[in-house]
Design a protein around this motif. Structure first.
Motif, PDB file in Angstrom:
ATOM      1  N   ASP A  85      -4.970 -35.474   5.060  1.00 30.69           N
ATOM      2  CA  ASP A  85      -4.806 -35.226   6.342  1.00 30.69           C
ATOM      3  C   ASP A  85      -3.387 -34.172   6.169  1.00 30.69           C
ATOM      4  O   ASP A  85      -2.583 -34.560   5.959  1.00 30.69           O
ATOM      5  CB  ASP A  85      -4.349 -36.234   7.132  1.00 30.69           C
ATOM      6  N   PRO A  86      -3.574 -32.890   6.107  1.00 30.11           N
ATOM      7  CA  PRO A  86      -2.719 -31.919   5.938  1.00 30.11           C
ATOM      8  C   PRO A  86      -1.495 -31.888   6.975  1.00 30.11           C
ATOM      9  O   PRO A  86      -0.690 -31.416   6.895  1.00 30.11           O
ATOM     10  CB  PRO A  86      -3.361 -30.536   5.840  1.00 30.11           C
ATOM     11  N   SER A  87      -2.093 -32.507   8.257  1.00 29.67           N
ATOM     12  CA  SER A  87      -0.869 -32.401   9.437  1.00 29.67           C
ATOM     13  C   SER A  87      -0.096 -33.665   9.215  1.00 29.67           C
ATOM     14  O   SER A  87       0.922 -33.616  10.077  1.00 29.67           O
ATOM     15  CB  SER A  87      -2.032 -32.487  10.720  1.00 29.67           C
ATOM     16  N   PHE A  88      -0.487 -34.576   8.458  1.00 26.14           N
ATOM     17  CA  PHE A  88       0.820 -35.760   8.333  1.00 26.14           C
ATOM     18  C   PHE A  88       1.690 -35.605   7.163  1.00 26.14           C
ATOM     19  O   PHE A  88       1.483 -35.636   5.976  1.00 26.14           O
ATOM     20  CB  PHE A  88      -0.195 -37.086   8.114  1.00 26.14           C
ATOM     21  N   THR A  89       2.621 -34.527   7.941  1.00 31.58           N
ATOM     22  CA  THR A  89       3.546 -34.277   6.900  1.00 31.58           C
ATOM     23  C   THR A  89       5.305 -34.875   7.008  1.00 31.58           C
ATOM     24  O   THR A  89       5.608 -35.075   8.362  1.00 31.58           O
ATOM     25  CB  THR A  89       3.838 -32.593   6.610  1.00 31.58           C
ATOM     26  N   GLY A  90       6.041 -34.917   6.054  1.00 29.30           N
ATOM     27  CA  GLY A  90       7.201 -35.562   6.259  1.00 29.30           C
ATOM     28  C   GLY A  90       8.134 -34.783   7.077  1.00 29.30           C
ATOM     29  O   GLY A  90       8.768 -35.451   7.972  1.00 29.30           O
ATOM     30  N   LEU A  91       8.380 -33.634   7.055  1.00 25.28           N
ATOM     31  CA  LEU A  91       8.959 -32.748   7.569  1.00 25.28           C
ATOM     32  C   LEU A  91       8.892 -32.729   9.247  1.00 25.28           C
ATOM     33  O   LEU A  91       9.882 -32.736  10.086  1.00 25.28           O
ATOM     34  CB  LEU A  91       9.012 -31.188   7.215  1.00 25.28           C
ATOM     35  N   LYS A  92       7.432 -32.718   9.453  1.00 30.01           N
ATOM     36  CA  LYS A  92       7.101 -32.768  10.938  1.00 30.01           C
ATOM     37  C   LYS A  92       7.592 -33.896  11.541  1.00 30.01           C
ATOM     38  O   LYS A  92       7.985 -34.121  12.580  1.00 30.01           O
ATOM     39  CB  LYS A  92       5.674 -32.379  10.947  1.00 30.01           C
ATOM     40  N   HIS A  93       7.199 -35.016  11.024  1.00 24.72           N
ATOM     41  CA  HIS A  93       7.634 -36.253  11.502  1.00 24.72           C
ATOM     42  C   HIS A  93       9.146 -36.619  11.742  1.00 24.72           C
ATOM     43  O   HIS A  93       9.680 -37.212  12.511  1.00 24.72           O
ATOM     44  CB  HIS A  93       6.867 -37.465  10.678  1.00 24.72           C
ATOM     45  N   PHE A  94       9.511 -36.009  10.559  1.00 21.72           N
ATOM     46  CA  PHE A  94      11.260 -36.331  10.714  1.00 21.72           C
ATOM     47  C   PHE A  94      11.897 -35.454  11.952  1.00 21.72           C
ATOM     48  O   PHE A  94      12.518 -36.013  12.506  1.00 21.72           O
ATOM     49  CB  PHE A  94      11.702 -36.119   9.334  1.00 21.72           C
ATOM     50  N   LEU A  95      11.324 -34.162  12.208  1.00 18.64           N
ATOM     51  CA  LEU A  95      11.701 -33.572  13.190  1.00 18.64           C
ATOM     52  C   LEU A  95      11.524 -33.930  14.598  1.00 18.64           C
ATOM     53  O   LEU A  95      12.211 -33.910  15.487  1.00 18.64           O
ATOM     54  CB  LEU A  95      11.402 -32.166  12.962  1.00 18.64           C
ATOM     55  N   LEU A  96      10.239 -34.532  14.669  1.00 17.94           N
ATOM     56  CA  LEU A  96       9.674 -35.078  15.783  1.00 17.94           C
ATOM     57  C   LEU A  96      10.498 -36.369  16.200  1.00 17.94           C
ATOM     58  O   LEU A  96      10.970 -36.724  17.314  1.00 17.94           O
ATOM     59  CB  LEU A  96       8.363 -35.668  15.773  1.00 17.94           C
ATOM     60  N   THR A  97      10.795 -37.281  15.031  1.00 19.88           N
ATOM     61  CA  THR A  97      11.877 -38.340  15.355  1.00 19.88           C
ATOM     62  C   THR A  97      13.084 -37.861  15.911  1.00 19.88           C
ATOM     63  O   THR A  97      13.595 -38.596  16.764  1.00 19.88           O
ATOM     64  CB  THR A  97      11.907 -39.146  14.176  1.00 19.88           C
ATOM     65  N   LEU A  98      13.675 -36.799  15.300  1.00 20.93           N
ATOM     66  CA  LEU A  98      14.916 -36.265  15.921  1.00 20.93           C
ATOM     67  C   LEU A  98      14.878 -35.887  17.127  1.00 20.93           C
ATOM     68  O   LEU A  98      15.776 -36.090  18.076  1.00 20.93           O
ATOM     69  CB  LEU A  98      15.475 -34.997  14.836  1.00 20.93           C
ATOM     70  N   VAL A  99      13.988 -35.154  17.606  1.00 15.87           N
ATOM     71  CA  VAL A  99      13.701 -34.485  18.919  1.00 15.87           C
ATOM     72  C   VAL A  99      13.572 -35.548  19.810  1.00 15.87           C
ATOM     73  O   VAL A  99      14.043 -35.579  21.037  1.00 15.87           O
ATOM     74  CB  VAL A  99      12.574 -33.516  18.991  1.00 15.87           C
ATOM     75  N   THR A 100      12.733 -36.573  19.421  1.00 14.30           N
ATOM     76  CA  THR A 100      12.668 -37.790  20.601  1.00 14.30           C
ATOM     77  C   THR A 100      13.684 -38.720  20.685  1.00 14.30           C
ATOM     78  O   THR A 100      13.637 -40.148  20.944  1.00 14.30           O
ATOM     79  CB  THR A 100      11.174 -38.364  20.344  1.00 14.30           C
TER      80      THR A 100
END
Length: 112
Positions: free
Chosen positions: A39-54
């Motif tokens: 799953d190329p959309s399951f990336t660490g940086l994306k999930h980390f940034l979403l955690t920060l934003v939320t």
């Protein structure tokens, strides 16, 4: 190739650095899960940034998704899938994300 990581060392480094190393661990662990599941959309940086934003709310969603991804990877590789997504969610809600990382890393190490 997914590297095997020393769980005890990663936990100690996360505690000694007051959680800074845990951020790195979260990102590389998420990247490993994404690579293993295809799953190329399951990336660490994306999930980390979403955690920060939320303000941390996304970490609950990540914990649940990581459990589902690991179950999918196990079934893809011919193992009996163990869906720990609810366990990871509960641990995350009670502030035990480091335990989640260790449990998920153990599963990744076994499948790597």
């Amino acid at each position: 190739m997914i590297p095997r990581r020393n769980i005890a060392l990663y936990v100690i480094l996360s505690l000694v650095t007051c959680g800074l190393f845990a951020i790195y661990w979260f990102i590389v662990l998420t990247d490993d899960i994404g690579r293993m599941s295809g799953d190329p959309s399951f990336t660490g940086l994306k999930h980390f940034l979403l955690t920060l934003v939320t303000c941390g709310v996304w970490s609950f969603i990540w914990a649940y998704q990581a459990g589902k991804q690991m179950a999918y990877i196990q079934s893809m590789r011919g193992y009996q899938p163990t869906d720990n997504s609810v366990l990871y969610l509960i641990l995350s809600i009670f502030g035990m994300s480091l335990i989640n990382y260790a449990l998920i890393q153990n599963d990744v190490n076994q499948l790597a």
